[in-house]
Design a protein around this motif. Structure first.
Motif, short mmCIF file in Angstrom:
data_model
loop_
_atom_site.label_atom_id
_atom_site.label_comp_id
_atom_site.label_asym_id
_atom_site.label_seq_id
_atom_site.Cartn_x
_atom_site.Cartn_y
_atom_site.Cartn_z
N GLU A 1 1.60 6.12 -1.85
CA GLU A 1 0.73 4.81 -1.73
C GLU A 1 -0.25 3.68 -0.71
O GLU A 1 0.00 3.93 -0.09
CB GLU A 1 1.70 3.78 -2.26
CG GLU A 1 2.79 4.32 -4.10
CD GLU A 1 2.07 5.27 -4.73
OE1 GLU A 1 1.23 4.04 -5.71
OE2 GLU A 1 1.89 6.26 -5.65
N PRO A 2 -1.39 3.39 -1.99
CA PRO A 2 -2.05 3.06 -1.07
C PRO A 2 -1.13 1.65 -0.68
O PRO A 2 -0.29 0.45 -0.93
CB PRO A 2 -3.05 1.79 -2.06
CG PRO A 2 -3.04 3.30 -3.46
CD PRO A 2 -1.05 3.79 -3.50
N ARG A 3 -1.64 1.07 0.92
CA ARG A 3 -1.49 -0.15 1.22
C ARG A 3 -2.30 -0.89 2.57
O ARG A 3 -3.50 -0.15 3.05
CB ARG A 3 -0.19 0.00 1.98
CG ARG A 3 -0.66 1.53 3.64
CD ARG A 3 0.77 1.90 3.82
NE ARG A 3 1.94 2.73 2.73
CZ ARG A 3 2.92 2.91 2.48
NH1 ARG A 3 3.64 2.35 3.47
NH2 ARG A 3 3.34 3.56 0.97
N THR A 4 -2.04 -2.35 2.38
CA THR A 4 -3.66 -2.72 3.20
C THR A 4 -3.44 -2.74 4.60
O THR A 4 -1.63 -3.39 4.88
CB THR A 4 -3.59 -3.73 2.11
OG1 THR A 4 -3.98 -3.65 1.44
CG2 THR A 4 -5.16 -5.01 3.90
N VAL A 5 -3.92 -2.96 5.51
CA VAL A 5 -3.53 -2.69 7.49
C VAL A 5 -3.73 -4.16 7.67
O VAL A 5 -4.92 -5.08 7.21
CB VAL A 5 -4.43 -1.81 7.91
CG1 VAL A 5 -4.39 -2.09 9.11
CG2 VAL A 5 -4.75 -0.17 7.44
N ALA A 6 -2.64 -4.70 7.83
CA ALA A 6 -2.75 -6.26 8.34
C ALA A 6 -3.50 -6.93 9.31
O ALA A 6 -4.21 -5.58 10.27
CB ALA A 6 -0.97 -6.87 8.65
N ALA A 7 -4.14 -8.00 9.91
CA ALA A 7 -4.99 -8.56 10.67
C ALA A 7 -4.37 -7.66 12.25
O ALA A 7 -3.15 -8.24 12.17
CB ALA A 7 -4.63 -9.78 10.64
N GLY A 8 -4.59 -8.08 13.06
CA GLY A 8 -3.82 -7.61 14.52
C GLY A 8 -3.71 -6.28 14.28
O GLY A 8 -3.09 -5.51 15.72
N LYS A 9 -3.65 -5.33 13.43
CA LYS A 9 -3.08 -3.63 13.15
C LYS A 9 -4.01 -2.69 12.75
O LYS A 9 -5.61 -2.71 12.33
CB LYS A 9 -2.02 -4.03 12.33
CG LYS A 9 -0.44 -4.83 12.75
CD LYS A 9 0.30 -4.78 11.69
CE LYS A 9 1.43 -5.74 12.52
NZ LYS A 9 2.85 -4.62 12.50
N VAL A 10 -3.76 -1.31 13.59
CA VAL A 10 -4.77 -0.38 12.80
C VAL A 10 -3.67 1.16 12.63
O VAL A 10 -2.84 0.85 12.20
CB VAL A 10 -5.12 0.46 14.31
CG1 VAL A 10 -6.49 -0.58 14.43
CG2 VAL A 10 -4.50 0.78 15.15
N TYR A 11 -4.09 1.57 11.52
CA TYR A 11 -3.12 2.89 11.02
C TYR A 11 -3.37 4.19 11.68
O TYR A 11 -4.35 3.84 11.55
CB TYR A 11 -3.53 2.66 9.28
CG TYR A 11 -2.54 2.71 8.71
CD1 TYR A 11 -1.76 2.69 8.22
CD2 TYR A 11 -2.61 5.00 8.44
CE1 TYR A 11 -0.36 2.50 7.10
CE2 TYR A 11 -1.03 5.33 7.31
CZ TYR A 11 -0.32 4.34 7.84
OH TYR A 11 1.01 4.80 6.06
#
Length: 177
Positions: free
Chosen positions: A138-148
């Motif tokens: 499912e779609p998820r948003t990458v948080a600030a200061g992080k990469v996927y």
């Protein structure tokens, strides 16, 4: 005595110079030089280029199991990781590191549908992925200061993969080639 020979040994000068270069007498100056070279080597291969032995199949076919590469520590000194970059991530100390590809940055929405990577709802062309499984996420948003991050080998079930959001501070650098 013939010209171009060493006075002590009757060996041509070039041979004598090479012998002294490769087999110097162990005096104080030699030991100081040897110590300086050893220190520079240790610093270079622990702070600038870290040798890596790739163990596992998560990045195949791009990086094969059992091969060697180097982690360029200064790759992200003045820049941030970008989509598609292959990074070295500190997993447990400096002994266990993972090699993964950055697929999404902070603020991006990431999802998988039937094995296809979707960034912000759009399918991404990934020529480095050879085989795909039916990954659904499912779609998820990458948080600030992080990469996927995710590996290139998507031919295995999603449950057997280490992937997801990673703090940018855990990125050790990028691979050299």
């Amino acid at each position: 005595m013939p010209q171009g020979t060493d006075t002590d040994t009757d060996i041509p000068m070039a041979d004598s110079l090479l012998r002294r270069f490769f087999l110097p007498k162990p005096n104080r100056f030699f030991l100081l030089r040897l110590s300086a070279v050893a220190l520079a080597t240790v610093l270079f291969f622990t702070q600038v280029l870290i040798p890596l032995r790739i163990e596992g199949y998560s990045m195949e076919p791009t990086y094969r199991n059992g091969t060697f590469n180097l982690c360029w520590r200064w790759r992200y000194l003045l820049s941030e990781p970008r989509h598609g970059d292959v990074v070295v991530i500190r997993f447990a100390g400096r002994r266990v590191m993972l090699l993964k590809r950055v697929v999404a940055l902070a603020g991006d929405s990431v999802a998988f549908r039937e094995g296809v990577l979707l960034i912000n709802g759009q399918p991404v062309t990934e020529p480095y992925v050879r085989m795909r499984s039916n990954w659904n996420l499912e779609p998820r948003t990458v948080a600030a200061g992080k990469v996927y991050v995710v590996g290139d080998n998507r031919g295995v079930p999603i449950e057997r993969h280490h992937f997801g959001q990673v703090d940018q501070e855990r990125i050790m650098g990028g691979v050299l080639w």
